[in-house]
Design an enzyme around this catalytic site. Structure first.
Site, mmCIF file in Angstrom:
data_model
loop_
_atom_site.group_PDB
_atom_site.id
_atom_site.type_symbol
_atom_site.label_atom_id
_atom_site.label_comp_id
_atom_site.label_asym_id
_atom_site.label_seq_id
_atom_site.Cartn_x
_atom_site.Cartn_y
_atom_site.Cartn_z
ATOM 1 N N LYS A 75 0.884 -1.161 0.000
ATOM 2 C CA LYS A 75 0.000 0.000 0.000
ATOM 3 C C LYS A 75 0.925 1.216 0.000
ATOM 4 C CE LYS A 75 -3.387 2.685 2.299
ATOM 5 N NZ LYS A 75 -3.637 3.266 3.601
ATOM 6 N N GLY B 257 -8.049 9.632 9.566
ATOM 7 C CA GLY B 257 -8.399 9.815 10.973
ATOM 8 C C GLY B 257 -9.457 10.874 11.225
ATOM 9 N N ALA C 266 -9.489 6.088 4.056
ATOM 10 C CA ALA C 266 -9.317 7.268 4.911
ATOM 11 C C ALA C 266 -10.570 8.120 5.046
ATOM 12 C CB ALA C 266 -8.178 8.144 4.432
ATOM 13 N N GLY C 267 -10.828 8.483 6.267
ATOM 14 C CA GLY C 267 -11.884 9.452 6.570
ATOM 15 C C GLY C 267 -13.241 8.843 6.874
ATOM 16 N N ASN D 253 -9.855 2.176 9.689
ATOM 17 C CA ASN D 253 -8.922 1.983 10.797
ATOM 18 C C ASN D 253 -9.364 2.770 12.030
ATOM 19 O OD1 ASN D 253 -6.766 1.673 12.562
ATOM 20 N ND2 ASN D 253 -5.210 2.046 11.067
ATOM 21 N N THR D 254 -9.191 4.107 11.987
ATOM 22 C CA THR D 254 -9.432 4.912 13.198
ATOM 23 C C THR D 254 -10.800 4.651 13.826
ATOM 24 O OG1 THR D 254 -8.019 6.627 12.297
ATOM 25 C CG2 THR D 254 -9.468 7.281 14.097
#
Lengths: 369, 266
Positions: free
Chosen positions: B107, B168, B194-195, B216-217
């Site tokens: 990645k 995040g 992301a986001g 993830n976050t």
């Protein structure tokens, strides 16, 4: 460019962010509410993790006179500069404790702590730990470059106080007298290629709100000018040290907590560092609020981890080396007393208990260009 | 719950087939054990790991043991180049990860700005070209830029991974209109990275035709990451099922079930 003109205008011209920061410092903002916001932003940006590091003091020789510092030139303390082998012995101990991130610290004395010495220390240290940062006397950009090439990742330099007349009063001799030279140090380090920059103010020297505002303004400035480096902020509070200096403007625990929260809310992605200067209970309380990087099991005297360096120990009297008698002690004098004496293992365990993952390694030297 | 299965189509990246359309990141968890449990609960088959946090020396460093918690038989370990600030660093990191025994999948993340972690398009394209030529399966993290997505596709990347919002930030599909163009034009899988802060964001991404999402976050910092992982997994499944079934078009006016002009037919 320099931060100095902005700093000088600060009493009359503040950015929107700085005004917000000041409003968060005031008692009108409920501290509990502020802490909740700080916690949420910290978790969002850093997760439930804590970076751990250890300082490695390589020398307590110093040519500066700083009234508050244990290493100040005129203090008749026991001094030593570790040999390369001794530095490695200390580093091996820290690596065994789990540390993969070491902050190499030295007093400012080019005769003992030359760039060549530092470069060699770094080259050897990165064989043992992937991340090495420096907290040493400010240098020229050209002097920093070989240190970056040797493998240093970060540079930490505290302005101590942003209050210029108090700065002049505190720093009466040595190169550190030059306020602007120190103030511009992070930018020189950035241009030389350091990837992490750490700044800070030593709380206790000047009124804390003003100090905090200046630090925040410096951070805001560096985030614009040194945009490729990770920024951390340190907020050391003066601790008892050789020289018996008493802080004139103490920062209470409550004010300190508010300051950490306000910085977090205004700078959500900036690292906030908490050292072992602070007592264990306070450190534990501040972990969930906004701190992202901690030292653990620290010693602030050269040779403090393994007892090395005793054979070249000497005392200084007005800058002159004098032989040490047995009754004076065996070890070099510490820069300041630490308060949280827990070992690295104990801190890691406490972090896990609080629901935080202790992060030892988050950098690999292969990333270095 | 209903006994009707929502089973959706499998998908393929670089010749490898996957059922789950959710990729999971391994950062920000309160412990490696919690990360492992969340991963298991999510049903994800691809998990990304930051090479800078791992021991790449081939040793067994207890202070950098994240890989120990990830079973390579169960998951495709997707090393990421987070921390790299330019193409050279990313390429070096990818090679080192592979040399340390990790898959030749990478990645590709290059973010020179540590604050918002936004990807550098120029360096990403440069690194992708090199890595593809060297035989890596490259999944590049990019801003939602349709032209860049096409340029990367032309270079031979296995996917494109545009962001919904900064890493995040949990702000969702803020780049929606650009993502729609990327999805429309893509000849490789599009993974929204992301986001994404809520299961509804993930469902929405799949509904609009994204092939997968990376989370993830939102899971790592949840009060109960395991259950949040399941919540996301179901949202991803639901979003994909809706996409496969075809959503009814939205209208500005109500559409009465009894036609207003029905009388004309009587």
């Amino acid at each position: 460019m320099s931060f100095l003109p902005l700093l000088e205008q600060l009493p009359v011209r503040q950015s929107a962010l700085q005004m917000r920061f000041l409003s968060l410092l005031s008692e009108e903002k409920d501290l509990e509410e502020l802490a909740a916001e700080a916690q949420s932003l910290t978790r969002q940006n850093f997760g439930k993790t804590m970076r751990l590091f250890a300082p490695l003091y390589v020398s307590n020789e110093c040519i500066n006179i700083c009234k508050y510092c244990g290493f100040s030139r005129d203090n008749p303390i026991l001094r030593v500069t570790l040999t390369l082998e001794h530095v490695l012995q200390e580093a091996r101990y820290l690596a065994q404790q789990g540390f993969r991130n070491i902050l190499l610290v030295a007093g400012e004395h080019p005769r003992f702590v030359s760039e060549g010495y530092l470069a060699e220390c770094i080259r050897q240290l990165i064989q043992l730990v992937p991340s090495v940062s420096l907290e040493v006397g400010p240098m020229e950009e050209a002097e920093y470059r070989p240190l970056v090439q040797a493998g240093a990742e970060g540079l930490v330099v505290y302005q101590e106080t942003y209050h210029q007349s108090i700065y002049a009063e505190m720093h009466t001799a040595g190169p550190k007298k030059d306020f602007a030279w120190r103030l511009d140090c992070p930018e020189r380090a950035y241009r030389a290629g350091f990837r992490r920059l750490g700044i800070g103010a030593l709380f206790g020297l000047a009124p804390w709100e003003k100090e905090a505002l200046s630090l925040a303004a410096h951070a805001e400035y560096l985030l614009k000018t040194c945009w490729k480096s990770s920024l951390t902020l340190s907020l050391p509070r003066l601790r008892p040290a050789a020289g018996e200096f008493q802080p004139k403007y103490p920062l209470t625990d409550r004010e300190f907590t508010r300051l950490i929260c306000a910085l977090r809310v205004c700078f959500p992605q900036v690292g906030l560092v908490l050292s072992t200067r602070e007592p264990a209970a306070l450190r534990d309380g501040l972990i969930p609020v906004g701190i992202t990087m901690m030292s653990a099991g620290a010693h602030t005297e050269p040779g403090g981890y393994t007892g090395v360096g005793t054979e070249s120990l000497h005392r200084t009297e007005k800058g002159k080396a004098v032989a040490v008698t047995a009754s004076e002690g065996q070890f070099a004098t510490a820069q300041f007393e630490i308060s949280d004496e827990r070992s690295a293992g104990e801190i890691a365990q406490k972090l896990r208990q609080l629901g935080y993952d202790p992060v030892w390694k988050d950098w690999d030297p292969v990333l270095r260009s | 719950m209903s006994a009707v299965s929502l089973k959706t189509e499998s998908w393929t990246i670089a010749g490898r087939t996957f059922q789950s359309r959710m990729l999971l990141g391994t950062g920000k968890f309160s412990s490696s054990e919690m990360m492992r449990s969340s991963l298991e609960a999510s049903g994800s088959e691809i998990v990304t790991v930051a090479l800078r946090r791992a021991d790449l020396s081939g040793g067994d460093d207890p202070s950098a043991d994240i890989l120990k918690y990830l079973d390579p038989q169960k998951y495709l370990l997707l090393p990421n180049t987070s921390g790299a600030m330019n193409a050279d660093e990313a390429v070096r990191l990818a090679r080192l990860g592979h040399a340390a025994g990790l898959p030749n999948w990478v990645k590709l993340e290059i973010h020179p700005d540590p604050r918002y972690l936004l990807p550098d398009p120029i360096e990403t394209l440069k690194a992708a070209e090199i890595l593809v030529k060297e035989g890596f399966v490259v999944l590049p993290y990019i801003n939602a830029d349709p032209v860049l997505a096409r340029r990367l596709q032309d270079v031979g990347t296995a996917t494109v991974m545009p962001l919904g919002a900064p890493i995040g930030s949990n702000r969702g599909l803020e780049t929606r209109s650009q993502l729609e163009i990327i999805i429309e034009q893509a000849s490789v899988p599009v993974i929204i990275d992301a986001g994404l802060g809520a299961p509804s964001h993930a469902a929405s991404a799949l509904e609009m035709g994204a092939d997968g999402v990376l989370i993830n976050t939102a899971i790592a910092i949840a009060s109960d990451p395991v259950r949040m992982a399941v919540a996301f997994a179901r949202a991803v499944e639901a979003g994909r099922a809706a996409f496969e079934l075809g959503l009814s078009p939205s209208r500005r006016f109500a559409s009465p079930t009894s036609p207003l002009t029905g009388f004309l037919n009587s």
